[in-house]
Design a protein around this motif. Structure first.
Motif, short mmCIF file in Angstrom:
data_model
loop_
_atom_site.label_atom_id
_atom_site.label_comp_id
_atom_site.label_asym_id
_atom_site.label_seq_id
_atom_site.Cartn_x
_atom_site.Cartn_y
_atom_site.Cartn_z
N UNK A 260 0.85 -1.20 0.00
CA UNK A 260 0.00 0.00 0.00
C UNK A 260 0.88 1.24 0.00
N UNK A 261 0.48 2.25 -0.77
CA UNK A 261 1.19 3.54 -0.73
C UNK A 261 0.26 4.55 -0.06
N UNK A 262 0.71 5.06 1.07
CA UNK A 262 -0.08 6.05 1.80
C UNK A 262 0.66 7.39 1.80
N UNK A 263 -0.07 8.46 1.95
CA UNK A 263 0.51 9.80 2.08
C UNK A 263 -0.52 10.67 2.79
N UNK A 264 -0.11 11.43 3.81
CA UNK A 264 -1.11 12.23 4.52
C UNK A 264 -1.62 13.41 3.69
N UNK A 265 -0.96 13.72 2.59
CA UNK A 265 -1.30 14.85 1.71
C UNK A 265 -1.22 16.18 2.48
N UNK A 266 -0.94 17.31 1.92
CA UNK A 266 -0.80 17.51 0.49
C UNK A 266 0.54 16.97 -0.04
N UNK A 267 0.46 16.54 -1.29
CA UNK A 267 1.67 16.09 -1.97
C UNK A 267 2.24 17.27 -2.74
N UNK A 268 3.53 17.37 -2.83
CA UNK A 268 4.13 18.38 -3.70
C UNK A 268 4.70 17.64 -4.92
N UNK A 269 5.89 17.07 -4.76
CA UNK A 269 6.37 16.25 -5.89
C UNK A 269 7.04 14.97 -5.42
N UNK A 270 6.78 14.59 -4.17
CA UNK A 270 7.42 13.37 -3.66
C UNK A 270 6.76 12.10 -4.19
N UNK A 271 5.56 12.22 -4.77
CA UNK A 271 4.97 11.09 -5.49
C UNK A 271 4.59 11.60 -6.88
N UNK A 272 5.18 11.00 -7.88
CA UNK A 272 4.88 11.41 -9.26
C UNK A 272 3.40 11.14 -9.54
N UNK A 273 2.76 12.03 -10.30
CA UNK A 273 1.32 11.85 -10.59
C UNK A 273 1.07 10.57 -11.39
N UNK A 274 2.11 10.05 -12.05
CA UNK A 274 1.96 8.79 -12.79
C UNK A 274 1.65 7.62 -11.86
#
Lengths: 309, 136
Positions: A260-274
């Motif tokens: 699973x890939x989790x992120x509390x958001x907001x994302x800036x560029x640490x996860x590519x939108x792809x």
């Protein structure tokens, strides 16, 4: 005695499980709860800007049939005139039934709780804690993975100022069979107080790495975090560290198929939108779960639903 | 070296060698106008070397400060030239208004009227800010 939520460790494992069960029940049958907090008021005191957390709290209270008042940054509150947290909360707790507070200073919710007549929920205090994000994270793992034990959890990015990481570690170490992989540059390693209280005190195994790629294949869960500009006093250091880790489809090739890939958001560029289209990416579903755990928490703190310890 | 006996006051003994001056400052003894003796590096069977403070006045002593700076210290209360009470100290659970949090992000740096408070960690050796949990 008024119950507050300042740190995820204020809740027993039994209470967390009870809240997650209730949140799932609300998620599955929201109509049953739409009037549960009718005529009750949530005050959102946000001394620091926030989109997700504040809107999620407001959505939670509105979804329970309650009302919301508050402010969304310190500039539009009396804090600008120099009013203390203690005074602000002493006044507002006479206007609302429950308070959700975000503040840039660490420990501010503890001051608020000491002066409040109603429950105070810590909605994030500086680089310290963010317990409702942790409840959100736990609900995500439980619903998406089916369990909260026997997992290898990678925490990646800003582990120093990442309050969501500190709260999540504290919560997960209380479940069995957990192992942690701490992935960060040297400058953003986990603070001593978290290492001591969460890891050393519990004896939960952990390793540290500077490379995400090297450890990717071991992980059942990857918790990505943003390097937060607002936590740095030195802009140069922020610029040097902000792109330490960027998750891309190429890097995910060595990951387990059910990680699973989790992120509390907001994302800036640490996860590519792809990566968004990858079925393992569940950070937007995670944000949606936040509304339901906050509904469950509000119900519990207002005494509308009993959560067994 | 002769130091007069205390009539009414305190003898703080078994202070870890080298800690007496820190204690002298933290207890505010420099502001007293009574006789105060600071004796350093006294040979000790138990500690090897130790420091001693003698205060010839019934001042209010903050035992938490002494326990924090040197937890093995003892405090003898002297009345009419005789020891009337001897206290063995330990590290206090809480330190209120003694230390200042160094974390610039801590609420204690901005909140008016908020006293600094540190709590003894689970390891029994270090103190952390009650609010932000940063180490002292």
């Amino acid at each position: 005695m008024t119950r507050h939520l300042l740190n995820i460790l204020d809740l027993s494992v039994g209470e967390i499980d009870g809240l997650l069960r209730l949140a799932s029940e609300i998620y599955d049958r929201p109509a049953d709860y739409r009037d549960a907090c009718r005529h009750q008021i949530l005050a959102t005191l946000f001394f620091e800007p926030s989109t997700r957390t504040r809107l999620s709290f407001e959505s939670a209270m509105l979804s329970l049939g309650g009302n919301v008042l508050g402010f969304s940054d310190a500039a539009s509150s009396s804090a600008r005139k120099g009013e203390s947290v203690a005074d602000t909360v002493a006044v507002v707790s006479g206007y609302a039934d429950v308070i959700a507070m975000r503040h840039p200073k660490e420990g501010a919710p503890m001051v608020a709780a000491a002066h409040s007549l109603v429950p105070v929920i810590n909605a994030g205090d500086g680089g310290h804690y963010h317990p409702t994000q942790t409840l959100t994270d736990l609900m995500t793992v439980r619903r998406e993975k089916g369990r909260l034990s026997g997992l290898t959890v990678g925490l990646c990015g800003d582990l120093k100022f990442g309050r969501t990481v500190h709260s999540l570690l504290g919560a997960l170490t209380r479940y069995g069979g957990m192992r942690f992989v701490l992935i960060s540059p040297d400058e953003l390693r986990l603070p001593e107080f978290v290492r001591r209280n969460c890891l050393d005190a519990t004896g939960v195994p952990y390793t540290e790495s500077r490379s995400l790629e090297e450890v990717m294949g071991e992980l059942d869960l990857l918790y990505m975090t943003r390097v937060q500009r607002e936590r740095f006093f030195n802009e140069e250091e922020y610029l040097r560290l902000k792109d330490s880790y960027v998750l891309t489809p190429e890097k995910l090739r060595s990951a387990k198929p059910d990680m699973l890939i989790l992120h509390p958001l907001p994302r800036v560029n640490e996860i590519s939108t792809e990566v968004d289209a990858d079925p393992r990416a569940c950070y937007f579903r995670q944000a949606h779960y936040g509304r339901y755990v906050r509904m469950a928490l509000i119900l519990a703190l207002l005494g509308k639903e009993k959560i067994e310890p | 070296m002769n130091i007069d006996s205390i009539r009414d006051g305190y003898v703080i003994d078994h202070i870890a060698a080298g800690k007496a001056m820190r204690l002298y400052q933290m207890l505010g003894l420099d502001g007293l106008d009574c006789p105060v003796a600071v004796i350093k590096n006294v040979p000790s069977r138990k500690l090897g070397r130790k420091d001693i403070l003698k205060i010839d006045s019934r001042v209010d002593l903050d035992l938490d400060v002494i326990g924090y700076v040197s937890p093995n210290a003892t405090v003898s209360v002297i009345r009419d030239g005789k020891v009337t009470e001897k206290r063995h100290l330990a590290m206090p659970q809480r330190l209120v208004g003694i230390l200042t949090c160094r974390n610039p992000r801590c609420i204690t740096t901005t909140e008016q009227g908020l006293r600094q408070e540190f709590v003894l960690s689970a390891d029994g050796r270090t103190y952390c800010c009650k609010y932000c949990e940063s180490p002292a």
